[in-house]
Each structure stands twice: as C-alpha cells, then as structure tokens.
Motif scaffolding. Structure first.
Motif, PDB file in Angstrom:
ATOM      1  N   ASP A 148     -26.244  63.834  78.715  1.00 28.86           N
ATOM      2  CA  ASP A 148     -25.002  62.978  79.074  1.00 28.86           C
ATOM      3  C   ASP A 148     -25.533  61.934  78.152  1.00 28.86           C
ATOM      4  N   ALA A 149     -26.688  61.975  77.717  1.00 27.63           N
ATOM      5  CA  ALA A 149     -27.019  60.566  76.398  1.00 27.63           C
ATOM      6  C   ALA A 149     -26.869  61.546  75.383  1.00 27.63           C
ATOM      7  N   ASP A 150     -26.911  62.558  74.993  1.00 26.11           N
ATOM      8  CA  ASP A 150     -27.157  62.648  73.495  1.00 26.11           C
ATOM      9  C   ASP A 150     -25.301  63.055  73.022  1.00 26.11           C
ATOM     10  N   TRP A 151     -25.105  62.937  71.788  1.00 29.08           N
ATOM     11  CA  TRP A 151     -23.408  63.645  71.229  1.00 29.08           C
ATOM     12  C   TRP A 151     -23.813  65.059  71.418  1.00 29.08           C
ATOM     13  N   ASN A 152     -25.378  65.105  70.603  1.00 25.76           N
ATOM     14  CA  ASN A 152     -25.289  67.266  70.819  1.00 25.76           C
ATOM     15  C   ASN A 152     -24.649  67.052  69.507  1.00 25.76           C
ATOM     16  N   PHE A 153     -25.014  67.107  68.681  1.00 23.67           N
ATOM     17  CA  PHE A 153     -24.411  66.931  67.085  1.00 23.67           C
ATOM     18  C   PHE A 153     -24.891  68.599  66.828  1.00 23.67           C
ATOM     19  N   SER A 154     -24.012  69.419  65.869  1.00 24.04           N
ATOM     20  CA  SER A 154     -24.666  69.894  64.653  1.00 24.04           C
ATOM     21  C   SER A 154     -24.021  70.330  63.810  1.00 24.04           C
ATOM     22  N   THR A 155     -24.818  70.320  62.678  1.00 25.17           N
ATOM     23  CA  THR A 155     -24.576  70.490  61.364  1.00 25.17           C
ATOM     24  C   THR A 155     -23.176  72.003  61.161  1.00 25.17           C
ATOM     25  N   LYS A 156     -22.933  72.159  59.852  1.00 26.21           N
ATOM     26  CA  LYS A 156     -21.844  73.075  59.587  1.00 26.21           C
ATOM     27  C   LYS A 156     -23.221  73.666  59.316  1.00 26.21           C
ATOM     28  N   ALA A 157     -22.991  75.157  59.106  1.00 23.18           N
ATOM     29  CA  ALA A 157     -24.199  76.273  58.072  1.00 23.18           C
ATOM     30  C   ALA A 157     -24.413  75.990  57.254  1.00 23.18           C
ATOM     31  N   GLN A 158     -26.081  75.659  57.178  1.00 24.10           N
ATOM     32  CA  GLN A 158     -26.304  74.944  56.086  1.00 24.10           C
ATOM     33  C   GLN A 158     -26.943  75.896  54.836  1.00 24.10           C
ATOM     34  N   LYS A 159     -26.878  76.366  53.360  1.00 24.51           N
ATOM     35  CA  LYS A 159     -26.776  77.628  52.363  1.00 24.51           C
ATOM     36  C   LYS A 159     -27.921  78.138  51.546  1.00 24.51           C
ATOM     37  N   ASP A 160     -29.031  76.463  51.554  1.00 24.79           N
ATOM     38  CA  ASP A 160     -30.125  76.365  51.725  1.00 24.79           C
ATOM     39  C   ASP A 160     -31.410  76.329  53.063  1.00 24.79           C
ATOM     40  N   LEU A 161     -30.689  76.878  54.131  1.00 27.58           N
ATOM     41  CA  LEU A 161     -31.599  76.732  55.518  1.00 27.58           C
ATOM     42  C   LEU A 161     -31.146  78.352  55.229  1.00 27.58           C
ATOM     43  N   HIS A 162     -31.167  79.119  54.592  1.00 25.29           N
ATOM     44  CA  HIS A 162     -30.499  80.627  55.116  1.00 25.29           C
ATOM     45  C   HIS A 162     -29.180  80.750  56.286  1.00 25.29           C
ATOM     46  N   ASN A 163     -28.049  79.976  55.930  1.00 28.01           N
ATOM     47  CA  ASN A 163     -27.528  79.396  56.447  1.00 28.01           C
ATOM     48  C   ASN A 163     -27.082  78.933  57.865  1.00 28.01           C
ATOM     49  N   ARG A 164     -28.504  78.101  58.662  1.00 29.84           N
ATOM     50  CA  ARG A 164     -28.697  77.640  60.014  1.00 29.84           C
ATOM     51  C   ARG A 164     -27.646  76.489  59.863  1.00 29.84           C
ATOM     52  N   ALA A 165     -27.390  76.266  61.459  1.00 28.36           N
ATOM     53  CA  ALA A 165     -26.773  75.028  61.955  1.00 28.36           C
ATOM     54  C   ALA A 165     -27.836  74.262  62.117  1.00 28.36           C
ATOM     55  N   VAL A 166     -27.912  72.912  61.588  1.00 28.74           N
ATOM     56  CA  VAL A 166     -29.072  72.383  62.638  1.00 28.74           C
ATOM     57  C   VAL A 166     -28.916  70.690  63.301  1.00 28.74           C
ATOM     58  N   PRO A 167     -29.379  71.888  64.875  1.00 24.86           N
ATOM     59  CA  PRO A 167     -29.290  70.662  65.593  1.00 24.86           C
ATOM     60  C   PRO A 167     -28.921  68.495  65.064  1.00 24.86           C
ATOM     61  N   LEU A 168     -28.258  67.622  65.130  1.00 23.26           N
ATOM     62  CA  LEU A 168     -28.252  66.858  64.713  1.00 23.26           C
ATOM     63  C   LEU A 168     -28.137  66.089  65.942  1.00 23.26           C
ATOM     64  N   ASN A 169     -29.388  65.662  67.321  1.00 27.70           N
ATOM     65  CA  ASN A 169     -28.397  64.878  68.141  1.00 27.70           C
ATOM     66  C   ASN A 169     -28.291  63.478  67.740  1.00 27.70           C
ATOM     67  N   GLN A 170     -28.065  62.759  68.488  1.00 25.53           N
ATOM     68  CA  GLN A 170     -27.585  61.381  67.937  1.00 25.53           C
ATOM     69  C   GLN A 170     -27.483  60.719  69.893  1.00 25.53           C
ATOM     70  N   GLY A 171     -27.651  59.201  69.885  1.00 21.72           N
ATOM     71  CA  GLY A 171     -27.752  58.631  71.005  1.00 21.72           C
ATOM     72  C   GLY A 171     -25.944  58.332  72.113  1.00 21.72           C
ATOM     73  N   ARG A 172     -26.192  58.740  72.821  1.00 20.01           N
ATOM     74  CA  ARG A 172     -24.593  58.138  73.373  1.00 20.01           C
ATOM     75  C   ARG A 172     -25.190  57.448  74.452  1.00 20.01           C
ATOM     76  N   GLY A 173     -24.761  56.198  74.465  1.00 14.11           N
ATOM     77  CA  GLY A 173     -24.866  55.089  75.922  1.00 14.11           C
ATOM     78  C   GLY A 173     -25.467  53.894  75.016  1.00 14.11           C
ATOM     79  N   LEU A 174     -25.778  52.920  76.301  1.00 13.75           N
ATOM     80  CA  LEU A 174     -25.944  51.516  75.809  1.00 13.75           C
ATOM     81  C   LEU A 174     -27.382  51.789  74.814  1.00 13.75           C
ATOM     82  N   GLY A 175     -27.463  51.266  73.896  1.00 12.53           N
ATOM     83  CA  GLY A 175     -28.597  51.700  72.744  1.00 12.53           C
ATOM     84  C   GLY A 175     -28.397  52.396  71.815  1.00 12.53           C
ATOM     85  N   GLY A 176     -27.509  53.180  72.224  1.00 13.91           N
ATOM     86  CA  GLY A 176     -27.062  54.343  71.220  1.00 13.91           C
ATOM     87  C   GLY A 176     -28.573  54.964  70.965  1.00 13.91           C
ATOM     88  N   SER A 177     -29.252  55.703  69.847  1.00 12.26           N
ATOM     89  CA  SER A 177     -30.217  56.609  69.603  1.00 12.26           C
ATOM     90  C   SER A 177     -31.776  56.025  69.799  1.00 12.26           C
TER      91      SER A 177
END
Ligand SMILES: Cc1cc2nc3c(=O)[nH]c(=O)nc-3n(C[C@H](O)[C@H](O)[C@H](O)COP(=O)(O)OP(=O)(O)OC[C@H]3O[C@@H](n4cnc5c(N)ncnc54)[C@H](O)[C@@H]3O)c2cc1C
Length: 555
Positions: free
Chosen positions: A60-89
């Motif tokens: 619940d405390a994570d927006w749990n974002f992920s990037t679009k597939a990254q061409k220069d990282l062998h088309n991997r989508a990279v997890p981009l966690n961000q804080g969701r809650g008072l205090g943010g990240s």
C-alpha cells in the motif's frame, strides 16, 4: 461538489510537501491543507527501520510504477517504486543522506536560476539537518579525514547518523549512547498545530482556475468516493513528486498543447517542458563471496543489509578522460535531431554534464558496499523477481552512474486521474552513459582485488553469479544492460529554468504563465546531484518555504 478554503493547498504530503506544510504553519495566522493520496504510515515499523525499506515495495505504501520497455536495457521495463503515504518516498527510502556537490549546485544557477547556487543553498541544507558529533578517535574507523564540530551545525529537524546495527558491537554502541541520553532523531512537533490540516487517502485530480484566466484558485480532489474542491486563498502548491507533479499539471491543462489535445484536455497554458527532462540514477551491483570474517559481521542468511559506505569517485584512468572528451563531443545534442526549444534545454543540460564529467575533482560514479548479497532484484537470466538467498557470506559492491546525460519523459496516457502516466527515462540512450558506466563497473572488480578489501573476499574473486565475471568493457556493458536498476531518483520533469529554455517553473518555483501556482519537489531539480536525492529535495523545500514566506510577509 462541496468546497472549503484555506491559505495554501498542498497537493502531495511527501518529502517536500510536509517540509512546506511544517514551515508555512510556523506562522499561526496561516492555514494549510495537505492532500495526500496514500495513508498515514507513521505507525509502520517497516517504514522506520532503514534495513526494511524494500519490505514496503509493491504494498500500500508504494505506487509500484514501472518504466516503459527500455531499448538500451534489452527492452526491460525497470521497476520505479515511489512512496505513497504521508512522507512520500521518504517512507520507502533507505535513509542514506548525501548532500550534493558544489559544482552541481552551482550548475542550477548556470541554467538561468538566479540565487540557486552552492553559496545560497548551503544555508537551506543546514536548515534541514543536524549532523552527528564524531569524536576524533572514531574518524579512522568511519573513513573520515576530519569532521566539523557539532557546534558549527544548524539544528535542523533531521538528525543524521552513521550506520549501525549490523554487528553486535554496533548494536551495543547504539544502546549505550541511548542509555547515556544522546538524542535520537525525533519528528518535529508539527502535527498538533491547529492551522495544519492533513487529509490522507485523498487524490488531487486537477487545479482549478478562475473563470477565463490563468489564475489558480483551488484544487479538485477525490476522497471517500466523492469529488470535492478546496479554495486556496493564496496558492496551490504541487508537491506530488517527479512522476506525478507533471501528471497533475497536464490533467489541469498545463503542458504541451499536442499531448493535452490527444486526451481531450483544454489547454490553459501551453508549456512544452512539462514532463520532459526526466533523469534518474542507474545502479549495478556485484556480490562477492567473503571469507575470513567473524561470524555476525556479514549476514549468513543472504538477507539484504543496509549500505554502509559511499565513495564518490572519478574515472579510474587518465586515458579514460581523453576518450571521454571525444565521446562527449561526438554525442552532443544536434540541431538536426531536435526542435529549437528542445535543443536549448538538451544543450544546457549537456553542458552541465560535460563540465561535471571532465572535472577531475567531481565524481562520475558513486560506489557503495552493502553487507550481504542482493537477492531482491530480478534474475537477469530467467526474469524471476525474488531470488533465493545463496548460502555463505557476501559483500556486494554497487556502482551508481553519477551524471547521466540521457533524458526521457513522463506523460499522461489518459485524462482519468486514476491512470498511471507513461514513464520513459530513456536510460543509456546517450552512448556516453554506457561508456562511463562500463568503465566504472569494471573498476568494481579492481577494487575487490585490492587490499585490504581483497583480504576479506574469496580470491580469486567469486561473484554471486557467473554472469558477473567480466573480461572487458564490452562484457561490462552487457552486464549493465541486463542488470542495471533504478536508484529511485527521478527528477527534472518540471525543471526550474526559463520558459524559453523549456523550463516549467521560475527561480521562485512559480509555474510559468500561471498565477498562484508553484511546484516544489524533485521535479523542479534541473540536474541531478551525483548523490542520493533526498537532501537536495529537503533543501529545495526549505528554500521554497523561505521564498513563499518572504513574498507574503509571513513569520
Ligand atoms: C525506494 C527508494 C529508496 C530511496 N533511497 C534514498 C536514500 O537512501 N537516500 C536518498 O537521499 N534518497 C533516496 N530516495 C529518493 C528520495 O526519497 C526522493 O528523491 C524524495 O523523497 C522525493 O521527494 P518528493 O517530495 O519529490 O516526492 P515524494 O516524497 O515521493 O512525495 C510525493 C507525494 O505526493 C503524493 N501524491 C502523488 N500524486 C498525488 C495526487 N494526485 N494527490 C495527492 N497526493 C499525491 C505521493 O503519494 C507522495 O506522498 C529513495 C527513493 C525510493 C523510492
């Protein structure tokens, strides 16, 4: 649609948002409402203990974002966690404190932001934290050459300390200090003020403007399944972080006209820089099997432990500098590839990166050690998210690319506020980045082979996975492409710069072309510092509070 009013409405009760709320309510005549999408996690022990930071991922405390597939990282989508809650990240982060360098702080001023240099920001860094006092007898074990006396430090609300709790002796040390009455970090007593109002589980949906004008007068938000508005007598301040502040601007009609039109949003101000300039630090780790260590010094169960040392370093060899100079020249942003305004922004960023990378006194990589090995990232070979801990003891070395030259963007994909934006950092899209990074990742192996560290590791070196044996630069590049992860430092998406250079806010953090609307968070940072981001965010928020107070004559 019910409505109420207050002096300042803050959209996002994260790291920057709460600093602002706290400073602005120091003046008892002002009322502040903080709208935060997540919950109050202050009772959650996993939030308070740095070693557990990753335990909150995907919950619940994570927006749990992920990037679009990254061409220069062998088309991997990279997890981009961000804080969701008072205090943010700051509720998710590893609590590493690393103020930016003078060179990068000065570069913010060079991008057209008067008053944002090291000399003027230093005071705001000091305002945000207090450093610990360190007796001279401990300098050596902490790797310090010198340490200022604590009396020179301002008593900022965040108390920093050196890492502990990884060894029984360190635990005993911390307990002894507590028993002797040395202070632990405490939250400033802001919560009880009558003029601060915090609404959790409430999502800001759009800024409201005076009919037919570009003057912000309030905020529309969703709470308990209903839509409500609040009127801001003075200002709306967006503090939703580098991924979601541009989203809120776009949903409100401020952004690139073409992107807004695609989603049927009426343009209030055509500002093409909104969501552009996304930058982030990438990191790569190699775990090495350790030996000849006392039981208890390194974890035996393979669990991830907190980082304990951080070392900014420049390219290892002078010949690297010659090659780097050529590479930088070859990969400068070109007129043929970019429209005028984008070229101005890209060239300005690139000049800063060039200067930093060619400055022998400035780090191009940050190295860290981490006790244990790193089982939580995806397995690069089979893609499994959670790896079983390996038996034995490990030390992990981590390299972080300090000055990425690649820039990406983040934009809405729907006019519906509950839909996540599309995040495309375009990691390693400028070839300079992979060259610099690969040289440093190879150097991690040299570091591991050098005494006295080599004496603590199994020799010949035994990495935790076969794939991390690296013969040359090309192998290091491949390792990076399959293994690099985000250090969770997105920034720059509402950059503080003049509008004609593609900026979104001015040097008072006011949105260009709009009245009574500011953005204050990591998104306004035009160039990432070479270290972890939070100390820069705190300093930006402290300075913003000072600018706002001075504009309205507040105490
Ligand atoms: C996993 C992780 C580890 C990190 N480790 C470190 C570290 O060790 N050291 C370090 O220096 N930095 C670290 N960082 C980076 C640092 O924490 C961030 O750079 C910093 O906290 C960003 O602050 P911010 O105010 O810009 O955004 P945030 O703190 O993310 O705040 C944004 C807030 O806005 C809220 N929000 C978003 N949209 C809306 C909306 N529409 N309505 C209402 N609320 C909204 C969010 O829920 C959030 O609370 C880490 C970050 C992460 C994610």
């Amino acid at each position: 649609m019910a409505s109420s009013s207050c002096d300042f409405v803050i959209a996002g009760g994260g790291t920057a948002g709460l600093v602002l709320a706290s400073r602005l309510t120091e003046d008892g005549s002002q009322s502040v409402l903080v709208i935060e999408a997540g919950a109050d996690q202050s009772g959650n022990l996993q939030v308070k203990i740095p070693a557990f930071y990753a335990a909150n991922f995907d919950g619940d405390a994570d927006w749990n974002f992920s990037t679009k597939a990254q061409k220069d990282l062998h088309n991997r989508a990279v997890p981009l966690n961000q804080g969701r809650g008072l205090g943010g990240s700051s509720i998710l982060n590893a609590q590493i404190w690393g103020p930016p360098t003078k060179g990068i702080s000065d570069s913010w001023a060079s991008l057209g932001n008067d008053g944002w240099n090291w000399d003027s920001l230093r005071h705001f860094h000091d305002m945000s934290y207090t450093y610990p006092s360190v007796p001279e007898s401990s300098w050596k074990t902490l790797g310090l050459r010198s340490w200022p006396e604590q009396k020179d430090s301002n008593p900022g609300p965040i108390t920093t300390s050196f890492p502990n709790a990884t060894h029984p002796i360190r635990v005993a040390w911390a307990e002894t200090l507590a028993k002797l009455g040395y202070p632990m970090s405490k939250d400033p007593p802001v919560k009880d003020r009558e003029n601060i109002h915090v609404l959790t589980n409430a999502t800001a949906e759009r800024v409201i403007f005076e009919e037919g004008s570009t003057k912000a007068i309030g905020l529309q938000y969703r709470h308990n399944s209903s839509t409500t508005t609040v009127i801001a007598r003075k200002e709306v301040i967006i503090c939703s972080g580098a991924i979601q502040s541009p989203k809120l601007l776009e949903l409100s009609g401020i952004g690139n006209r073409e992107i807004l039109a695609q989603h049927g949003i009426e343009t209030i101000v055509d500002l093409c820089g909104v969501g552009e300039g996304l930058q982030d630090h990438l990191a790569v780790d190699i775990g090495f099997e350790a030996e000849a260590l006392e039981r208890g010094t390194l974890p035996q169960d393979g669990s991830r432990m907190p980082f304990n040392e951080q070392l900014p370093i420049n390219l290892p060899s002078p010949s690297g500098h010659q090659q780097l100079r050529m590479l930088l020249e070859q990969n400068r942003p070109k007129q043929d590839d970019l429209p005028d305004r984008e070229l101005a922004r890209a060239s300005a960023f690139y000049r800063v990166a060039e200067k930093a990378l060619l400055d022998p006194a400035s780090p191009s990589e940050v190295y860290r050690t981490s006790l244990g090995h790193n089982p939580f990232e995806s397995d690069p070979v089979n893609g499994e998210r959670t790896l079983n801990p390996l038996p034995g003891t490990y030390l992990t070395l981590v390299g972080i690319l300090a000055h990425p030259t690649s820039r990406g963007n983040v934009h809405i994909q729907s006019a519906n506020a509950s839909v996540a934006p599309v995040i495309d950092p375009k990691y390693l899209s400028n070839p300079v980045d992979i060259e610099v990074f690969a040289e440093h990742v190879l150097y991690l192996q040299s570091l591991a082979s050098s005494p006295p560290l080599s004496g603590l590791l199994k020799q010949p070196l035994r990495p935790s996975r076969a794939i991390s044996y690296m013969a040359d630069l090309e192998a290091a590049k491949e390792y990076i492409r399959i293994r690099a992860v985000s250090m969770w430092h997105p920034a720059g998406t509402c950059a503080m710069m003049p509008a004609e250079m593609g900026g979104v806010v001015d040097n008072h953090l006011r949105v260009h072309g709009v009245e009574n609307l500011r953005v204050v968070d990591a998104s306004v940072i035009p160039v990432l510092p070479p270290a972890n981001l939070q100390s820069a965010v705190y300093a930006v928020a402290e300075r913003a509070a000072c600018l706002i107070k001075s504009q309205y004559g507040l105490k």
